[in-house]
Design a protein around this motif. Structure first.
Motif, short mmCIF file in Angstrom:
data_model
loop_
_atom_site.label_atom_id
_atom_site.label_comp_id
_atom_site.label_asym_id
_atom_site.label_seq_id
_atom_site.Cartn_x
_atom_site.Cartn_y
_atom_site.Cartn_z
N VAL A 72 0.86 -1.18 0.00
CA VAL A 72 0.00 0.00 0.00
C VAL A 72 0.90 1.23 0.00
O VAL A 72 1.87 1.29 0.77
CB VAL A 72 -0.94 0.03 1.22
N ILE A 73 0.61 2.16 -0.89
CA ILE A 73 1.28 3.46 -0.86
C ILE A 73 0.35 4.42 -0.15
O ILE A 73 -0.78 4.67 -0.60
CB ILE A 73 1.60 3.96 -2.29
N ALA A 74 0.82 4.94 0.98
CA ALA A 74 0.02 5.85 1.81
C ALA A 74 0.69 7.22 1.77
O ALA A 74 1.91 7.33 1.91
CB ALA A 74 -0.06 5.33 3.24
N ILE A 75 -0.10 8.26 1.57
CA ILE A 75 0.47 9.59 1.40
C ILE A 75 0.20 10.45 2.63
O ILE A 75 -0.96 10.72 2.97
CB ILE A 75 -0.07 10.28 0.13
N PRO A 76 1.29 10.85 3.30
CA PRO A 76 1.12 11.66 4.52
C PRO A 76 1.08 13.14 4.21
O PRO A 76 1.75 13.62 3.29
CB PRO A 76 2.39 11.32 5.31
N ILE A 116 -3.03 3.09 6.08
CA ILE A 116 -2.65 3.88 7.25
C ILE A 116 -3.70 4.96 7.46
O ILE A 116 -3.87 5.85 6.61
CB ILE A 116 -1.25 4.50 7.08
N ALA A 117 -4.41 4.87 8.57
CA ALA A 117 -5.56 5.76 8.82
C ALA A 117 -5.16 7.22 8.85
O ALA A 117 -5.94 8.09 8.45
CB ALA A 117 -6.24 5.38 10.13
N GLU A 118 -3.95 7.51 9.32
CA GLU A 118 -3.52 8.91 9.47
C GLU A 118 -3.17 9.58 8.14
O GLU A 118 -3.00 10.81 8.09
CB GLU A 118 -2.32 8.98 10.42
N CYS A 119 -3.00 8.79 7.08
CA CYS A 119 -2.64 9.36 5.77
C CYS A 119 -3.89 9.80 5.01
O CYS A 119 -4.95 9.19 5.13
CB CYS A 119 -1.83 8.34 4.96
N PHE A 120 -3.77 10.84 4.19
CA PHE A 120 -4.95 11.37 3.51
C PHE A 120 -5.31 10.59 2.26
O PHE A 120 -6.42 10.71 1.74
CB PHE A 120 -4.79 12.86 3.21
N ALA A 121 -4.37 9.76 1.78
CA ALA A 121 -4.66 8.91 0.63
C ALA A 121 -3.94 7.57 0.80
O ALA A 121 -2.86 7.51 1.40
CB ALA A 121 -4.20 9.57 -0.66
N ASN A 122 -4.57 6.53 0.32
CA ASN A 122 -3.98 5.18 0.37
C ASN A 122 -4.25 4.48 -0.96
O ASN A 122 -5.39 4.48 -1.44
CB ASN A 122 -4.62 4.36 1.50
N LEU A 123 -3.22 3.89 -1.53
CA LEU A 123 -3.32 3.20 -2.82
C LEU A 123 -2.96 1.73 -2.62
O LEU A 123 -1.82 1.41 -2.25
CB LEU A 123 -2.35 3.82 -3.83
N GLU A 124 -3.92 0.85 -2.85
CA GLU A 124 -3.63 -0.58 -2.77
C GLU A 124 -2.97 -0.99 -4.08
O GLU A 124 -3.51 -0.75 -5.16
CB GLU A 124 -4.92 -1.36 -2.55
N CYS A 137 16.49 -2.68 -8.26
CA CYS A 137 15.45 -2.73 -7.20
C CYS A 137 14.23 -1.91 -7.62
O CYS A 137 13.56 -1.30 -6.79
CB CYS A 137 15.98 -2.24 -5.86
N LEU A 138 13.97 -1.87 -8.92
CA LEU A 138 12.87 -1.07 -9.47
C LEU A 138 11.66 -1.96 -9.74
O LEU A 138 11.74 -2.91 -10.52
CB LEU A 138 13.34 -0.37 -10.75
N PHE A 139 10.56 -1.65 -9.07
CA PHE A 139 9.32 -2.40 -9.21
C PHE A 139 8.31 -1.56 -10.01
O PHE A 139 8.23 -0.35 -9.82
CB PHE A 139 8.70 -2.71 -7.85
N ILE A 140 7.52 -2.23 -10.84
CA ILE A 140 6.35 -1.58 -11.44
C ILE A 140 5.13 -2.09 -10.68
O ILE A 140 4.90 -3.30 -10.59
CB ILE A 140 6.20 -1.92 -12.93
N LEU A 141 4.37 -1.14 -10.12
CA LEU A 141 3.17 -1.46 -9.35
C LEU A 141 1.93 -1.06 -10.13
O LEU A 141 1.95 -0.06 -10.86
CB LEU A 141 3.16 -0.70 -8.03
N GLU A 142 0.85 -1.80 -9.94
CA GLU A 142 -0.45 -1.35 -10.44
C GLU A 142 -1.33 -1.00 -9.25
O GLU A 142 -1.50 -1.82 -8.34
CB GLU A 142 -1.12 -2.43 -11.28
N ALA A 143 -1.84 0.22 -9.23
CA ALA A 143 -2.79 0.62 -8.18
C ALA A 143 -4.14 0.01 -8.54
O ALA A 143 -4.68 0.28 -9.62
CB ALA A 143 -2.87 2.12 -8.06
N VAL A 144 -4.67 -0.83 -7.66
CA VAL A 144 -5.93 -1.53 -7.96
C VAL A 144 -7.11 -0.96 -7.18
O VAL A 144 -8.28 -1.25 -7.49
CB VAL A 144 -5.79 -3.04 -7.69
N LYS A 145 -6.81 -0.16 -6.16
CA LYS A 145 -7.88 0.45 -5.35
C LYS A 145 -7.29 1.68 -4.68
O LYS A 145 -6.15 1.64 -4.22
CB LYS A 145 -8.36 -0.54 -4.29
N ALA A 146 -8.04 2.77 -4.68
CA ALA A 146 -7.52 4.01 -4.09
C ALA A 146 -8.54 4.59 -3.12
O ALA A 146 -9.76 4.54 -3.37
CB ALA A 146 -7.19 5.02 -5.19
N TRP A 147 -8.04 5.15 -2.03
CA TRP A 147 -8.88 5.72 -0.98
C TRP A 147 -8.39 7.12 -0.64
O TRP A 147 -7.18 7.36 -0.60
CB TRP A 147 -8.79 4.89 0.31
N ILE A 148 -9.33 7.99 -0.35
CA ILE A 148 -8.95 9.27 0.24
C ILE A 148 -9.78 9.52 1.50
O ILE A 148 -10.87 8.96 1.67
CB ILE A 148 -9.15 10.47 -0.71
#
Lengths: 180, 180
Positions: A72-76, A116-124, A137-148
């Motif tokens: 999960v990418i969570a944006i603080p 992460i509940a404290e972050c304003f956005a979360n990307l699964e 060490c470079l990964f390509i991710l696909e965001a499959v679900k996004a929350w704000i």
């Protein structure tokens, strides 16, 4: 469990990542969740949203990401800057960073790592390409679900300049442009 | 020809790219220089500095970058925002963007594409890996020479949020951190 969070259309994910904010990445491996600080990431495709990132193999998160292929990418926002630094200066090998730094893990829908509940956005995200993992060490991710979190209005993100120096978002300039 | 520009140690390049500013990319192909606006880029390695970027094959610059394997990444401060938008909304197929938008091309040392005098930093780059070009138009660049303009003090960069909305750098937060 995710009370208050709202789904964000996947077509808008690039608007969160393209400006280059510091993000947090959660992983889950062998029953344990972990979180790291990350600044080396970029958009690769609008839809489906693909995100490239570099997760050093010196980080405890590397093995989890490679093995489970989920994160999960969570944006603080700026109020979390001190925690962002602590997360970046510690290793999940030794501690539970969620407990140590007072982060609230929420269950995701499509992946095992937590939001992460404290972050304003979360990307699964799911790992979709590992061809450059061995080289960089470079990964390509696909965001499959996004929350704000709509309770965090106009969150100001932070951008890392090295050794704990962060630039906070300032004023916005709006010009006419046809480009997304 | 590059009067006033100063070399920047390559070990500091990441401090310019990691915060995620909008950048300009120059190329030179068949005797013509071109410039595009870019926001999809990230650091991949500190030293030598490797930078990943996505240059859509819909852009005129794509063919030049793939064929010549050289470019310059030039970083504009906020005073260039209107030009950044114009550059992003036009194609080098039809016009000379340097002339059209009043940009001053300066000769680089190690590559054929020009530096941009109006930008506060310029990175001379060579393409070092093309394995993900076919899949994602993703290039790995190595910065081989870096320049800064010391006359531009504390330049404020811009970060794109889509459709001509840019966030300008605001205040800086400095916390103790052992991480580069």
């Amino acid at each position: 469990m995710r009370e208050g969070l709202q789904p964000l259309p996947l077509s808008k994910v690039y608007q969160l990542i393209e400006p280059g904010p510091v993000v947090l990445m959660t992983t889950a491996h062998k029953g344990r969740a972990n979180v790291m600080t990350m600044s080396w990431h970029m958009m690769v495709e609008f839809t489906p949203p693909l995100i490239a990132c570099v997760v050093s193999n010196a980080n405890h998160s590397f093995a989890a990401l490679r093995a489970t292929r989920e994160c999960v990418i969570a944006i603080p926002a700026r109020n979390l800057t001190a925690k962002v630094v602590k997360i970046g200066n510690s290793s999940g090998r030794g501690i539970d960073k969620f407990a140590a730094f007072g982060l609230t893990a929420l269950p995701a829908v499509s992946v095992a790592p937590p939001l992460i509940a404290e972050c304003f956005a979360n990307l699964e995200c799911k790992v979709s390409d590992t061809r450059l993992v061995n080289a960089y060490c470079l990964f390509i991710l696909e965001a499959v679900k996004a929350w704000i979190d709509p309770k965090q209005r106009n969150p100001k993100t932070i951008h890392h300049r090295g050794y704990g120096a962060f630039v906070v978002d300032g004023p916005t300039i709006r010009l006419k442009s046809s480009k997304p």
